[in-house]
Design an enzyme around this catalytic site. Structure first.
Site, short mmCIF file in Angstrom:
data_model
loop_
_atom_site.label_atom_id
_atom_site.label_comp_id
_atom_site.label_asym_id
_atom_site.label_seq_id
_atom_site.Cartn_x
_atom_site.Cartn_y
_atom_site.Cartn_z
N ASP A 141 6.40 5.65 0.45
CA ASP A 141 5.67 4.97 1.50
C ASP A 141 5.38 3.51 1.15
OD1 ASP A 141 5.00 6.01 4.03
OD2 ASP A 141 2.89 5.58 3.66
N GLY A 151 -10.60 3.90 5.80
CA GLY A 151 -9.74 2.89 6.39
C GLY A 151 -10.15 1.46 6.08
N LYS A 201 -4.89 -4.94 7.14
CA LYS A 201 -5.16 -3.90 6.15
C LYS A 201 -6.66 -3.88 5.87
CE LYS A 201 -3.92 -2.37 1.47
NZ LYS A 201 -3.10 -2.67 0.27
N ARG A 224 9.06 1.62 6.31
CA ARG A 224 9.16 2.12 4.94
C ARG A 224 10.10 3.33 4.89
NH1 ARG A 224 3.61 1.00 3.35
NH2 ARG A 224 2.85 -0.63 4.73
N ARG A 231 -1.53 -9.81 7.05
CA ARG A 231 -0.29 -10.06 6.32
C ARG A 231 0.92 -10.00 7.25
NH1 ARG A 231 -0.40 -4.56 2.55
NH2 ARG A 231 -0.06 -3.07 4.23
N ASP A 290 2.44 -3.64 -0.18
CA ASP A 290 1.29 -2.83 -0.61
C ASP A 290 0.92 -3.09 -2.06
OD1 ASP A 290 0.95 -1.85 1.86
OD2 ASP A 290 1.78 0.13 1.49
#
Length: 307
Positions: free
Chosen positions: A171, A37, A24, A101, A94, A181
């Site tokens: 999401d 990003g 991420k 999702r 992670r 998230d």
């Protein structure tokens, strides 16, 4: 569904024995839209600490393997002082049972792409729900029920520890029932059921006491995606999915009550238990009592028997 929700900065590295690895903040992806990003050290540390805390609190969650500094200076529109500022860039690595999702299913559903919807669903069942057997209309319904049950268990845990996710769109809901998230999330200090932690949540959509309702709303959107697979007869499929959803609120109420009984050390079941629990929560809100420390105090306090 990152074309509509999120900033599209997660990159899947692959899967190892049904464990998914992801980065991420490593840079733009085809789904980043106008975002860069990238991630910054501040939010990366928050995700690392929150996900590890949740895991050790017994709550299904992604795990953070590492944080890596990139050496970049990342421009963010607003820092805490209200001015544009640069922050240290970082990447979180992670792992999760699945990063699939609800939104992944919405992509194909929104396009009426039943072929690829079925491919995705069959893959998901084979990879993560293989005990259900080979895909069929009965198995598709069982798949939805299992996702519902896992998600219900997750939200009970969130309410147990006073966790507020912050951005509970579809999401950010995993089919594996894991917390994913960690954006503008936090744990409640002074108890207030209207607590929010996202600066964009001006209406309190994702407030602490709204989380169960939003979970059901998200599950409803997920059910809508599976309607074409559950039955070719749309009315029958809607009826079956609705029956599964209708049980959610009652099941949540029962599990929440039992969870709160456990927090208070109440043995057995008394019809007055809920009144007692609500009386305590109302007192906590009125007096701005700390959510966690209140229960710790009750656990350690020696209460003399009035008799």
């Amino acid at each position: 569904w990152a074309g509509q929700l999120g900033d599209g900065r997660a990159i899947n590295l692959g899967e190892i024995k049904n464990w998914a690895l992801q980065l991420k903040g490593a840079g733009p992806t085809p789904y980043s839209r106008t975002a860069d990003g990238l991630a910054v050290l501040r939010s990366s540390i928050r995700e690392y600490l929150c996900s590890e805390a949740m895991h050790h609190l017994g709550i299904p969650s992604t795990r953070s393997l590492s944080i890596s500094l990139t050496g970049d200076q990342v421009l963010r529109d607003v820092l805490y002082n209200g001015n544009p500022a640069y922050e240290k860039g970082a990447i979180v690595s992670r792992v999760a049972k699945s990063f699939l999702r609800f939104g992944n299913f919405e992509i194909f559903s929104s396009r009426n792409d039943i072929k690829n919807l079925k491919i995705l669903t069959d893959y998901t069942i084979k990879s993560h729900f293989s005990h259900l057997g080979k895909p069929s209309k009965e198995v598709y319904l069982q798949f939805f029920q299992e996702v519902t049950n896992k998600t219900l268990e997750m939200i009970i845990h969130w309410q147990r520890v006073g966790f507020v996710h912050g951005v509970m769109n579809t999401d950010n809901m995993s089919i594996s029932g894991e917390t994913i998230d960690y954006g503008p999330c936090a744990f409640i200090d002074s108890y207030d059921p209207k607590t929010v932690f996202s600066s964009i949540d001006q209406m309190g959509r994702y407030a602490y006491d709204n989380q169960p309702k939003i979970i059901k709303w998200n599950l409803t959107r997920f059910a809508e995606c599976l309607i074409p697979l559950i039955s070719k007869n749309e009315d029958e499929a809607i009826k079956l999915a609705t029956e599964a959803l209708d049980k959610f609120e009652q099941n949540y109420e029962t599990k929440w009550l039992n969870m709160m009984r456990d927090k208070l050390g109440l043995y057995g079941e008394d019809k007055e238990d809920k009144n007692l629990i609500m009386e305590l929560l109302n007192w906590m809100q009125k007096n701005k009592a700390d959510y966690t420390n209140t229960f710790i105090f009750l656990m350690n306090k020696t209460i003399k028997n009035s008799e």
